[in-house]
Design an enzyme around this catalytic site. Structure first.
Site, PDB file in Angstrom:
ATOM      1  N   ASP A  18       0.856  -1.186   0.000  1.00 30.94           N
ATOM      2  CA  ASP A  18       0.000   0.000   0.000  1.00 30.94           C
ATOM      3  C   ASP A  18       0.895   1.240   0.000  1.00 30.94           C
ATOM      4  O   ASP A  18       1.106   1.881   1.028  1.00 30.94           O
ATOM      5  CB  ASP A  18      -0.897  -0.033   1.245  1.00 30.94           C
ATOM      6  N   GLU A  97      -6.302   5.239  -8.593  1.00 35.24           N
ATOM      7  CA  GLU A  97      -7.582   5.757  -8.118  1.00 35.24           C
ATOM      8  C   GLU A  97      -8.171   6.834  -9.023  1.00 35.24           C
ATOM      9  O   GLU A  97      -7.472   7.737  -9.500  1.00 35.24           O
ATOM     10  CB  GLU A  97      -7.404   6.326  -6.703  1.00 35.24           C
ATOM     11  N   LYS A 133      -9.399   2.143  -8.954  1.00 38.95           N
ATOM     12  CA  LYS A 133      -9.944   2.312  -7.605  1.00 38.95           C
ATOM     13  C   LYS A 133     -11.049   3.358  -7.602  1.00 38.95           C
ATOM     14  O   LYS A 133     -10.880   4.466  -8.117  1.00 38.95           O
ATOM     15  CB  LYS A 133      -8.844   2.739  -6.624  1.00 38.95           C
ATOM     16  N   THR A 157     -12.978   0.926  -3.020  1.00 38.67           N
ATOM     17  CA  THR A 157     -12.242   1.299  -1.819  1.00 38.67           C
ATOM     18  C   THR A 157     -13.121   2.102  -0.866  1.00 38.67           C
ATOM     19  O   THR A 157     -14.296   2.344  -1.136  1.00 38.67           O
ATOM     20  CB  THR A 157     -10.966   2.077  -2.210  1.00 38.67           C
ATOM     21  N   PHE A 179     -11.844  -1.458   4.874  1.00 41.71           N
ATOM     22  CA  PHE A 179     -10.863  -0.834   5.753  1.00 41.71           C
ATOM     23  C   PHE A 179     -10.975  -1.390   7.167  1.00 41.71           C
ATOM     24  O   PHE A 179     -12.069  -1.651   7.645  1.00 41.71           O
ATOM     25  CB  PHE A 179     -11.056   0.679   5.761  1.00 41.71           C
TER      26      PHE A 179
END
Length: 319
Positions: A18, A97, A133, A157, A179
């Site tokens: 990440d 993203e 994303k 996400t 998450f």
């Protein structure tokens, strides 16, 4: 000699880095890599990558004079440039993203995703190496449904709740990133705890989603994200994928001891009954989940803030 916990984790879970830090990815050797506006901003501010930034700015100056559209195009180019570099290192996928300020605009999200995939294609990178994303808003999930039908795989996400996971599955999303740490943050701030890795509400949330998917035969990949400590990671050993920051990857690499598998597809645990959510049901379910609603909104605001900081940095280079 006992294998490190990171090496043990690799035997049961696809390990994803990440980060946008190219050198960290080279050193840690993950299978996949994920980026976001915050990580790209950090990478752009790193002097080690000045040449990549200079190239994107030079390209932008040929395309325009630092106007709104040119600045946005340069930011897209930076994201793709870092992503392209990462594809040279990892054997698997790189997640890039869509602009977070498009999170409530389905058509604009679709358009931006197509633009990113086309930009990778221009560099000889096929769409099967990339995950787009998208924030797990209703609009984002509907965009993913269209993109998946076109063969553009998506990583949904900022996912904090089962209703989001259900809607993503119904959209045939390739992968979700539930998450963990941010869920823990919310509960601690609300006065909960103390928590162990087994009672950590973020861990519990991912385990519930994992059980739901495996029990109901859903093929969407579950990739736990946003970790605060290695205890959370160890409690999710066996999850399809886990995306982990460099500092925690290093900690796992330096740690020995037995790492038992906690999640298995064939014994995923008790799962909620199969759900079907239309837009009204989704929005009501999110409304009933204060944590999920607040963290989704907060996450989008945070990514927009860093995206705007990146745009400001780029615009300053045109002066």
């Amino acid at each position: 000699m006992t294998a490190s916990k990171l090496d043990q984790l690799r035997t049961m879970t696809t390990v994803v880095a990440d980060t946008g830090d190219i050198e960290a990815v080279r050193r840690l050797k993950p299978v996949d890599c994920t980026t976001n506006p915050t990580l790209i901003l950090k990478a752009v501010e790193n002097p080690a990558y000045a040449s990549l930034v200079d190239e994107a700015i030079a390209w932008g100056k040929k395309a325009g004079a630092g106007d709104h559209d040119t600045v946005h195009a340069v930011c897209d180019r930076l994201a793709v440039t870092f992503g392209a570099e990462l594809t040279k290192i990892v054997p698997g996928r790189v997640s890039t993203e869509v602009d977070a300020d498009l999170s409530f605009d389905t058509q604009a999200t679709i358009g931006k995703a197509r633009t990113l995939i086309a930009a990778y294609k221009e560099r000889g990178i096929e769409k099967d190496r990339i995950l787009v994303k998208i924030a797990s808003t209703w609009e984002g999930i509907q965009a993913a449904k269209v993109l998946q039908a076109e063969g553009i795989d998506c990583n949904l996400t900022l996912l904090f709740s089962l209703p989001q996971a259900v809607a993503c599955a119904e959209a045939n999303a390739f992968l979700i990133s539930p998450f963990v740490g941010r869920i823990l943050d919310w509960h601690v701030k609300a006065g909960g705890g103390p928590y162990t890795p087994e009672t950590d509400p973020g861990v519990v949330s991912v385990r519930t989603i994992y059980a739901y998917y495996k029990t109901h035969g859903i093929k969407t990949v579950v990739m736990g994200a946003s970790f605060r400590n290695t205890g959370e990671i160890e409690a999710l050993a066996g999850c399809d994928r886990l995306t982990i920051g460099p500092s925690l990857l290093d900690e796992l690499a330096g740690s020995t001891g037995d790492l038992p598998r906690k999640l298995k597809p064939e014994s995923a645990g008790e799962a909620p009954a199969k759900l079907t959510l239309d837009e009204k049901a989704f929005r009501f379910a999110m409304n009933e989940d204060a944590m999920g609603t607040e963290k989704l909104a907060e996450g989008i605001r945070g990514f927009v803030k860093d995206l705007n900081a990146l745009r400001k940095l780029v615009a300053a280079r045109f002066v």
